[in-house]
Motif scaffolding. Structure first.
Motif, short mmCIF file in Angstrom:
data_model
loop_
_atom_site.label_atom_id
_atom_site.label_comp_id
_atom_site.label_asym_id
_atom_site.label_seq_id
_atom_site.Cartn_x
_atom_site.Cartn_y
_atom_site.Cartn_z
N HIS A 89 96.88 87.93 7.32
CA HIS A 89 98.32 87.77 8.69
C HIS A 89 99.29 88.53 8.13
O HIS A 89 100.30 88.29 8.87
CB HIS A 89 98.99 86.05 8.85
CG HIS A 89 97.13 86.07 9.54
ND1 HIS A 89 96.80 85.21 8.73
CD2 HIS A 89 96.67 85.68 11.11
CE1 HIS A 89 95.93 84.34 9.88
NE2 HIS A 89 96.00 85.16 10.82
N LEU A 90 98.88 89.05 6.65
CA LEU A 90 100.19 89.77 6.36
C LEU A 90 100.33 91.33 5.38
O LEU A 90 98.81 91.59 5.33
CB LEU A 90 100.88 88.73 4.62
CG LEU A 90 100.88 87.36 4.45
CD1 LEU A 90 101.01 87.12 3.78
CD2 LEU A 90 102.54 87.12 6.14
N PRO A 91 101.32 91.36 6.01
CA PRO A 91 101.35 92.95 4.74
C PRO A 91 100.35 93.19 3.86
O PRO A 91 100.56 91.91 2.81
CB PRO A 91 102.18 93.85 4.39
CG PRO A 91 102.99 92.63 5.50
CD PRO A 91 102.64 90.86 5.15
N ARG A 92 99.69 94.30 3.10
CA ARG A 92 98.49 94.30 2.12
C ARG A 92 100.30 94.95 1.19
O ARG A 92 99.99 94.33 -0.11
CB ARG A 92 97.76 95.36 2.43
CG ARG A 92 96.26 94.98 4.06
CD ARG A 92 95.94 96.24 3.48
NE ARG A 92 94.67 95.95 4.18
CZ ARG A 92 93.11 96.60 4.40
NH1 ARG A 92 93.44 97.68 3.78
NH2 ARG A 92 92.18 96.13 5.46
N ASP A 93 100.49 95.47 1.80
CA ASP A 93 101.68 96.14 0.67
C ASP A 93 102.46 95.25 0.29
O ASP A 93 103.24 94.20 0.71
CB ASP A 93 101.67 97.66 0.73
CG ASP A 93 101.15 98.45 0.86
OD1 ASP A 93 99.97 98.46 0.24
OD2 ASP A 93 101.78 99.48 1.70
N PRO A 94 103.23 95.13 -1.60
CA PRO A 94 104.70 94.30 -0.98
C PRO A 94 105.46 94.53 -0.14
O PRO A 94 106.22 95.96 -0.33
CB PRO A 94 105.27 94.51 -2.69
CG PRO A 94 104.36 95.41 -3.85
CD PRO A 94 103.15 95.55 -2.25
N LEU A 95 106.34 93.92 0.01
CA LEU A 95 107.19 93.65 0.83
C LEU A 95 108.24 93.98 0.18
O LEU A 95 109.31 93.80 -1.23
CB LEU A 95 107.40 92.12 1.76
CG LEU A 95 106.78 91.80 2.45
CD1 LEU A 95 107.18 90.32 3.01
CD2 LEU A 95 106.51 92.41 3.39
N PRO A 96 109.09 95.35 0.32
CA PRO A 96 110.56 96.19 -0.56
C PRO A 96 111.84 94.88 0.03
O PRO A 96 111.49 94.42 0.95
CB PRO A 96 110.49 97.04 0.80
CG PRO A 96 110.28 97.33 1.84
CD PRO A 96 109.23 96.01 2.05
#
Length: 344
Positions: free
Chosen positions: A150-157
């Motif tokens: 449910h979350l983005p794959r990449d780190p959140l900036p």
């Protein structure tokens, strides 16, 4: 000055000139539910200054470019960017706009103190969310409602650091405008509204919205009594006697005092629901939330929405604790009890 009410999910409004030198620019959001956040642009002889910036997406940046162009400006003409608070739909694009323009970013110190400037891995976010829910008494199986998928794959900036700290009562450095900061904690610890006394306009951010109530979170950087802070902040803006309110979402409206009273009644109803949930004995925050009335039945709420509901229930419990109505007993998880004077 009053906009046309639009139901949730409707098309975004157009860029609009609200007053001589004042524009509203709808900036699209990548999330479900609310479709846009309003950027408010103030014209000056030295360039453009904006309240709120939008989420950091290419679509949002392009919408800001188009909105600025409609008002006769380019991104390079920006001189100041003033997010009402640190949430990504208000603050996220500020860094990119500063890079393109050299404009300064202003923020209240309470939000600046907890602003996340480092990237956040989704797994760390999920762990933090799950720990909070388990402390509230959520059953372990509820943790499966929100998983890594449910979350983005990449780190959140991370977010850009502000250049200027704006305190309660400060007059913003916007040439030709008398715009004053009103500190209204609750939705975030450093949320700011902005008061323009010449036209008696209130730019209310997320503090007062025309149709929905802002989420009042609990725990982490939210502060010890965020709902109490929020209710006291309603009194501050109500005292301004604004003739028109320009919120960050939905549509602008008249009748600020009537809307503030509706919000007060809403939270008093919530308090009554919490007391009713504890009338039969002690309960965890999760159990209290499950007995409160939400926009949908509890069994139909899941994922991040359910977590927000639990957080709101905890905020109401803390506010009632400050009123002497309930108290928290330590445990794994803690439980909440009505005080003897409240019948528990």
């Amino acid at each position: 000055m009053t906009g046309v009410p639009r139901p949730a999910g409707s098309l975004r409004p157009e860029v609009e000139r609200l007053r001589p030198g004042l524009w509203s620019i709808p900036v699209p959001l990548p999330t479900a539910g609310l479709t846009h956040v309003f950027m408010y642009l103030f014209e000056t002889d030295h360039g453009a200054y904006v309240i709120d910036s939008g989420w950091d997406t290419d679509e949002a940046f392009a919408a800001v470019e188009r909105g600025l162009a409609a008002a006769g400006y380019a991104v390079t003409d920006l001189r100041g960017i003033i997010p009402t608070h640190m949430h990504p739909d208000h603050y996220g694009l500020a860094g990119r706009l500063r890079e393109a323009s050299g404009a300064w970013i202003g923020l209240h110190p309470a939000d600046a103190a907890v602003l996340r400037v480092e990237p956040l891995h989704p797994a760390d976010l999920l762990r933090t969310l799950n720990e909070a829910m388990l402390r509230a008494g959520a059953p372990p199986e509820a943790m499966r409602e929100v998983t890594a998928q449910h979350l983005p794959r990449d780190p959140l900036p991370g977010f850009a650091r502000p250049d200027i700290l704006i305190e309660d009562g400060d007059r913003l450095d916007i040439p030709g405008w008398d715009l004053r900061a009103v500190w209204t904690p609750g939705h975030s610890p450093g949320h700011l509204c902005f008061w323009e006394p010449v036209n008696r306009l209130l730019l209310s951010g997320d503090h007062v919205l025309p149709r929905i109530t802002p989420n009042i979170p609990f725990g982490g950087e939210a502060g010890d009594d965020p709902l109490g802070d929020y209710l006291r902040s309603l009194d501050k803006v109500d005292a301004l006697s604004a003739t028109a309110t320009l919120p960050a979402h939905e549509y602008r409206f008249d009748g600020l005092s009537e809307r503030v009273e509706q919000l007060r009644r809403h939270h008093e109803q919530r308090f009554a629901e919490v007391r009713a949930a504890l009338a039969g004995g002690p309960a965890t925050g999760w159990e209290v939330a499950s007995q409160m009335r939400w926009s949908r039945p509890w069994d139909e709420i899941e994922g991040f929405v359910r977590r927000s509901a639990v957080s709101e229930a905890l905020a109401h419990l803390r506010a009632l604790e400050r009123r002497g109505v309930v108290h928290e007993r330590p445990g794994e998880p803690p439980t909440w009890w009505l005080t003897a004077s409240a019948g528990g």
